[in-house]
Structures are given as structure tokens and as C-alpha cells.
Write an enzyme that holds these catalytic residues in place. Structure first.
Site, mmCIF file in Angstrom:
data_model
loop_
_atom_site.group_PDB
_atom_site.id
_atom_site.type_symbol
_atom_site.label_atom_id
_atom_site.label_comp_id
_atom_site.label_asym_id
_atom_site.label_seq_id
_atom_site.Cartn_x
_atom_site.Cartn_y
_atom_site.Cartn_z
ATOM 1 N N THR A 62 -14.375 4.116 -13.534
ATOM 2 C CA THR A 62 -13.129 3.472 -13.137
ATOM 3 C C THR A 62 -12.664 2.263 -13.943
ATOM 4 O OG1 THR A 62 -11.885 2.614 -11.353
ATOM 5 C CG2 THR A 62 -14.275 1.899 -11.203
ATOM 6 N N ARG A 63 -11.318 2.117 -14.050
ATOM 7 C CA ARG A 63 -10.874 0.829 -14.685
ATOM 8 C C ARG A 63 -10.237 0.013 -13.773
ATOM 9 N NH1 ARG A 63 -11.231 2.272 -20.291
ATOM 10 N NH2 ARG A 63 -11.278 4.413 -20.578
ATOM 11 N N ASN A 64 -10.425 0.351 -12.251
ATOM 12 C CA ASN A 64 -9.825 -0.169 -11.286
ATOM 13 C C ASN A 64 -10.886 -1.319 -10.911
ATOM 14 O OD1 ASN A 64 -8.919 -1.222 -8.391
ATOM 15 N ND2 ASN A 64 -7.670 0.502 -8.377
ATOM 16 N N GLY A 66 -10.814 -3.625 -8.248
ATOM 17 C CA GLY A 66 -11.031 -3.583 -6.864
ATOM 18 C C GLY A 66 -11.858 -2.327 -6.452
ATOM 19 N N ASP A 124 -11.237 9.121 -7.133
ATOM 20 C CA ASP A 124 -9.844 9.374 -7.231
ATOM 21 C C ASP A 124 -9.146 9.202 -5.773
ATOM 22 O OD1 ASP A 124 -7.897 9.855 -9.145
ATOM 23 O OD2 ASP A 124 -7.014 11.430 -7.858
ATOM 24 N N SER A 125 -8.310 8.509 -5.416
ATOM 25 C CA SER A 125 -7.946 7.952 -4.399
ATOM 26 C C SER A 125 -6.224 7.763 -4.305
ATOM 27 C CB SER A 125 -8.571 6.754 -3.736
ATOM 28 O OG SER A 125 -8.699 5.833 -4.668
ATOM 29 N N GLY A 206 -4.089 -2.848 -4.352
ATOM 30 C CA GLY A 206 -3.155 -1.556 -4.222
ATOM 31 C C GLY A 206 -2.273 -1.912 -2.969
ATOM 32 N N ASP A 208 -3.166 -2.144 0.175
ATOM 33 C CA ASP A 208 -3.806 -2.730 1.275
ATOM 34 C C ASP A 208 -3.126 -3.833 2.029
ATOM 35 O OD1 ASP A 208 -6.190 -1.546 0.843
ATOM 36 O OD2 ASP A 208 -7.316 -3.201 -0.214
ATOM 37 N N LYS A 228 -13.513 -3.915 5.646
ATOM 38 C CA LYS A 228 -12.847 -2.543 5.028
ATOM 39 C C LYS A 228 -13.782 -1.323 4.729
ATOM 40 C CE LYS A 228 -9.910 -1.012 1.198
ATOM 41 N NZ LYS A 228 -9.425 -1.054 -0.166
#
Ligand code: ITT
Length: 270
Positions: A62-64, A66, A124-125, A206, A208, A228
Site C-alpha cells: 500500500t502507498r496509503n 493511514g 482494497d477498501s 480518508g 474518517d 477504530k
């Protein structure tokens, strides 16, 4: 509703048609001893213990930042060495053009594992809003445009829901854990909530700050990482993975051993 779907699919990266082992994977998925059966055939107890002691390198595909933070927090203390894409030189980006979270998670995981030669875990979300027919869905990260920021995506969502009474939404997450030769395990989970009319909270990433989770009386943006993680889509999918981590490790070891025998090298283990 939470649904955990461990399944094994082959190395074909195409989203459609399904890889040919897909049908088999459904059968595997429905069989509660799906890994135990393999373990009993292939390993003695001593071998299993020895193999689970070795540390495996696992790349977070992932490059995210968070997501990466949440996944690292969950897997802390497990006998795997976590790396992410920043630990390697530049690799091509995967085109996330599959029709489902499942397809895109598998694309990211299998591509990364193949290119880097280590097992890879991809997520993937996205957010599915009932009144918007499930949008932004698989397009969540690019909802307001190809390089949209979280703020721009949130602003577009609020605009789309202006005056709309039905604020019901859910987050979906599919995790795919793939080995370089292609087989993968998949976990899927959801978290239901509603979209507020203005953001609340500084935490998370994102959508949130807009996602209100009534049972805790907070948005995801107002929760700590631990809060969370206990209720979120990603937290639930990761909990399923963690719950059977010993079996997953054995699955990984067996796959990597097979690959090593085929290639005659040591990729994936140290
Ligand atoms: P990678 O593909 O590199 O993992 P990405 O952000 O592009 O990063 P996705 O394609 O899976 O990942 O898109 C997920 C988007 O869905 C993410 O950017 C957020 O906008 C939203 N999202 C997913 N999980 C979320 C969460 O826990 N909290 C808030 N927003 C979330």
C-alpha cells in the site's frame, strides 16, 4: 455484517474472467479445515513448530500511510518482519481497474509479491453510501479526481449528500495476502455507520471525520487507533487474519518452500 472469506486463488492477475481455481477456492472457503487439511498432509507437529518459528518477510502493498499504520499496529508482535513499498526501489503502480474490492486487492497483492519476491499483503477498501447507490465504492480514493486529497473527497461527498435524509453508509475492506507465485488468501469485512453533515475529529484518514459510528457515539476521526481497530472494516478483517495466523504462517511457509524448490533460491525467508 462481517464476513471472513479465506480462499485460495491462482496467479492469474486478470480481474475477469476469474482465475480458473476460483471455483475450487469457494469449496476451500466453505471447508472449515481448509488449511489444517493441508498441514496434516504436509507437516509433522515438529516441522510446523519449527516453520512457524522462522520469520517471514511480509510486504505491505500500500502507498496509503493511514492504512499502513493501522495494519502495522495490528500485526505488531507477530513473527513476521513487516516491510512496506518504501523499503524497496520504485516499482510500477498497479492499475486498480478491477470491478470489485476483491479483484483490486488481489491485483495489488499478487503484483507486489511477484515483483518483489516476498509475500505481500494488500488492502482494497472504500466507502459505500446507500443513497448514492454504493458510490464512491471502489473509486473512494479518487472520488473527486485522479489525485484528489482526502479533504476534496470529503467535500464532494458532502455536496452529493446535500439535503439527503438517508445517510446510511458502510466501509468495506478486502485484504489479500499473496505469495510470489500467485496463490492468495482473502479476508473481507464491513463496518456500518452514517455520514455526518460536517467533519468531526482529527484522527485517521480518508472519510474518517465524516463517518459516524453510533455504538461508540463517535466518528472514526474522533477515535484512537485502538478504538477504530476494534470496530472498523479493516480491524475486523485483520482480526480474522490474526485469529488464524499460525495456520496462515504454515500456508505461507509451504507455498514459499514450493517456490524455493521450483526456483532453487531463498526468496521470502531468512
Ligand atoms: P493503496 O491502493 O496504495 O493501498 P489507496 O488509498 O488508493 O491506497 P484504495 O484504492 O483501497 O487505497 O482506496 C481506499 C480509499 O477508501 C481511501 O483512500 C479512503 O478514501 C477510503 N477509505 C478506506 N478505508 C478507510 C478508512 O478506514 N477510513 C477512511 N477512509 C477510508
Amino acid at each position: 455484517m462481517t464476513r471472513s472469506v479465506p480462499k485460495e486463488i491462482d496467479s492469474d492477475h486478470r480481474a475477469s474472467p476469474r482465475p480458473k481455481e476460483w471455483g475450487k477456492s469457494i469449496a476451500v472457503r466453505d471447508f472449515p479445515g481448509w488449511i489444517r487439511g493441508k498441514v496434516q498432509r504436509k507437516n509433522t507437529v515438529q516441522e510446523v513448530n519449527a516453520s512457524t518459528m522462522e520469520r517471514i518477510i511480509l510486504v505491505l502493498a500500500t502507498r496509503n500511510a493511514g492504512k499502513s499504520k493501522e495494519i502495522r499496529e495490528f500485526l505488531a508482535g507477530f513473527p513476521v518482519e513487516i516491510k512496506d513499498l518504501n523499503d524497496f526501489g520504485p516499482i510500477p503502480e498497479v492499475k486498480e481497474d478491477g470491478p470489485t474490492f476483491d479483484d483490486n486487492a488481489y491485483k495489488k497483492a499478487s503484483f507486489t509479491a511477484k515483483v518483489l519476491g516476498f509475500p505481500a499483503l494488500a488492502d482494497d477498501s472504500g466507502l459505500e453510501v446507500e443513497a448514492l447507490g454504493g458510490a464512491p465504492g471502489i473509486h473512494s480514493s479518487r472520488y473527486a479526481g485522479p489525485v484528489a486529497t482526502d479533504e476534496e473527497n470529503n467535500a464532494k461527498l458532502l455536496q452529493a449528500l446535500k439535503g439527503v435524509k438517508n445517510r446510511r453508509a458502510r466501509f468495506a475492506c478486502v485484504l489479500s495476502l499473496a505469495v510470489p507465485s500467485g496463490p492468495a488468501l482473502t479476508y473481507e469485512a464491513f463496518c456500518e455507520g452514517e455520514i455526518l453533515e460536517s467533519p468531526r475529529g482529527e484522527n485517521g484518514f480518508g472519510y474518517d471525520p465524516l463517518f459516524y459510528y453510533a455504538p461508540m457515539g463517535k466518528t472514526f476521526g474522533e477515535m484512537t487507533l485502538t478504538e477504530k481497530g476494534a470496530v472498523s472494516h479493516r480491524g475486523k478483517a485483520l482480526a480474522e487474519l490474526k485469529g488464524e495466523f499460525d495456520k496462515v504462517l504454515i500456508w505461507l511457509k509451504n507455498r514459499l518452500k514450493e517456490e524455493k524448490m521450483l526456483r532453487g533460491d531463498h526468496a521470502g525467508c531468512h
